[in-house]
Design a protein around this motif. Structure first.
Motif, PDB file in Angstrom:
ATOM      1  N   CYS A  40      38.759  46.325  30.067  1.00 57.35           N
ATOM      2  CA  CYS A  40      38.272  45.321  31.011  1.00 57.35           C
ATOM      3  C   CYS A  40      38.614  45.786  32.427  1.00 57.35           C
ATOM      4  CB  CYS A  40      38.906  43.957  30.725  1.00 57.35           C
ATOM      5  SG  CYS A  40      38.286  42.622  31.781  1.00 57.35           S
ATOM      6  N   THR A  41      37.585  46.087  33.210  1.00 61.72           N
ATOM      7  CA  THR A  41      37.753  46.508  34.601  1.00 61.72           C
ATOM      8  C   THR A  41      36.683  45.808  35.437  1.00 61.72           C
ATOM      9  OG1 THR A  41      36.218  48.385  34.591  1.00 61.72           O
ATOM     10  CG2 THR A  41      38.443  48.780  33.722  1.00 61.72           C
ATOM     11  N   PRO A  42      36.738  45.916  36.753  1.00 63.87           N
ATOM     12  CA  PRO A  42      35.671  45.318  37.573  1.00 63.87           C
ATOM     13  C   PRO A  42      34.303  45.939  37.316  1.00 63.87           C
ATOM     14  CG  PRO A  42      37.625  45.740  38.904  1.00 63.87           C
ATOM     15  CD  PRO A  42      37.852  46.403  37.586  1.00 63.87           C
ATOM     16  N   ASP A  43      34.271  47.163  36.745  1.00 61.43           N
ATOM     17  CA  ASP A  43      33.003  47.857  36.558  1.00 61.43           C
ATOM     18  C   ASP A  43      32.443  47.746  35.144  1.00 61.43           C
ATOM     19  OD1 ASP A  43      32.855  48.992  39.222  1.00 61.43           O
ATOM     20  OD2 ASP A  43      34.552  50.251  38.602  1.00 61.43           O
ATOM     21  N   ILE A  44      33.286  47.430  34.177  1.00 57.08           N
ATOM     22  CA  ILE A  44      32.802  47.403  32.792  1.00 57.08           C
ATOM     23  C   ILE A  44      33.750  46.612  31.901  1.00 57.08           C
ATOM     24  CG2 ILE A  44      33.989  49.550  32.200  1.00 57.08           C
ATOM     25  CD1 ILE A  44      31.625  50.208  30.344  1.00 57.08           C
ATOM     26  N   GLU A  45      33.158  45.956  30.913  1.00 54.36           N
ATOM     27  CA  GLU A  45      33.907  45.369  29.807  1.00 54.36           C
ATOM     28  C   GLU A  45      33.417  46.057  28.542  1.00 54.36           C
ATOM     29  OE1 GLU A  45      33.811  41.067  29.831  1.00 54.36           O
ATOM     30  OE2 GLU A  45      33.689  41.059  32.026  1.00 54.36           O
ATOM     31  N   LEU A  46      34.349  46.500  27.697  1.00 60.01           N
ATOM     32  CA  LEU A  46      33.986  47.310  26.533  1.00 60.01           C
ATOM     33  C   LEU A  46      34.784  46.873  25.315  1.00 60.01           C
ATOM     34  CD1 LEU A  46      33.395  51.124  26.409  1.00 60.01           C
ATOM     35  CD2 LEU A  46      35.064  50.107  24.839  1.00 60.01           C
ATOM     36  N   LEU A  47      34.105  46.834  24.177  1.00 57.87           N
ATOM     37  CA  LEU A  47      34.734  46.526  22.898  1.00 57.87           C
ATOM     38  C   LEU A  47      34.220  47.531  21.874  1.00 57.87           C
ATOM     39  CD1 LEU A  47      36.252  44.707  20.807  1.00 57.87           C
ATOM     40  CD2 LEU A  47      34.156  43.330  20.669  1.00 57.87           C
TER      41      LEU A  47
END
Length: 209
Positions: A40-47
């Protein structure tokens, strides 16, 4: 249901949200669902989730589903770098896995970042744009068609139909000829076995010079 809730501190967003993946229990036992990574970052959320379904073509060890959300305000290059590093690591750890990357990419695209992946969503997902994409590390795997949005969403659903043919079905058919013994031949063999002096094979001839 596998969730990756948004961390408002890491994402620098005031609203709640996150990513979610639903797995049909008729396709995969819930005990064979494993979270590989969450970002989780300002540029992307990833699972990233590993799955061992009841059936997969034998050329794949298991499946890894990577779900992403890239906000409209994100830096596309940084977001793609995160996807690239995560997927590359997963492929290094699991070289035989079937890997998909799907989600809302907005203005980001992956072809220059990841080689060996094919993008399968060919129909518009919002108005006349393709914002939601699905990449896989296998060619000729799916065909896509648009479905109406779910609830009040402004994005269309995408129906992906598997078109992949397993390796075993792509191999040429092999024909073998097997000769069967007739009854007469079997009787001759039995006669030979009956008149054979089997004691010759069990007599002690003593030690050699």
């Amino acid at each position: 249901m596998v969730r990756a809730d948004r961390d408002r501190t890491l994402s620098r967003k005031k609203s709640t949200g996150g990513l979610i993946l639903y797995v049909n229990i008729k396709w995969c036992n819930p005990g064979h669902v494993t979270v590989k990574d969450t970002i989780c970052t300002p540029d992307i959320e990833l699972l990233a989730v590993g799955l061992r379904p009841y059936y997969l073509p034998r050329e794949f060890s298991h499946a890894i589903v990577v779900v992403v959300y890239i906000p409209p305000s994100a830096n596309a290059a940084r977001a793609c770098d995160v996807i690239h590093s995560t997927v590359t690591r997963l492929q290094t750890d699991h070289p035989g896995a079937f890997v998909t990357i799907n989600g809302d990419f907005n203005h980001a695209k992956l072809p220059k970042t990841l080689t060996g992946f094919t993008q399968y969503v060919k129909c518009s997902t919002r108005e006349n744009k393709i914002l939601d994409m699905m990449y896989a590390n296998v060619k000729e795997a799916y065909s896509s068609s648009a479905l109406p949005p779910l609830g009040t969403s402004d994005h269309n659903l995408i129906h992906l139909v598997p078109t992949y043919k397993p390796v075993v079905r792509r191999q040429p058919v092999t024909t073998r000829t097997v000769q069967l013994w007739s009854g007469e031949v079997e009787e001759r063999l039995q006669d030979c076995l009956q008149i054979t002096n089997w004691d010759l094979f069990t007599e002690d001839f003593g030690e050699g010079p």
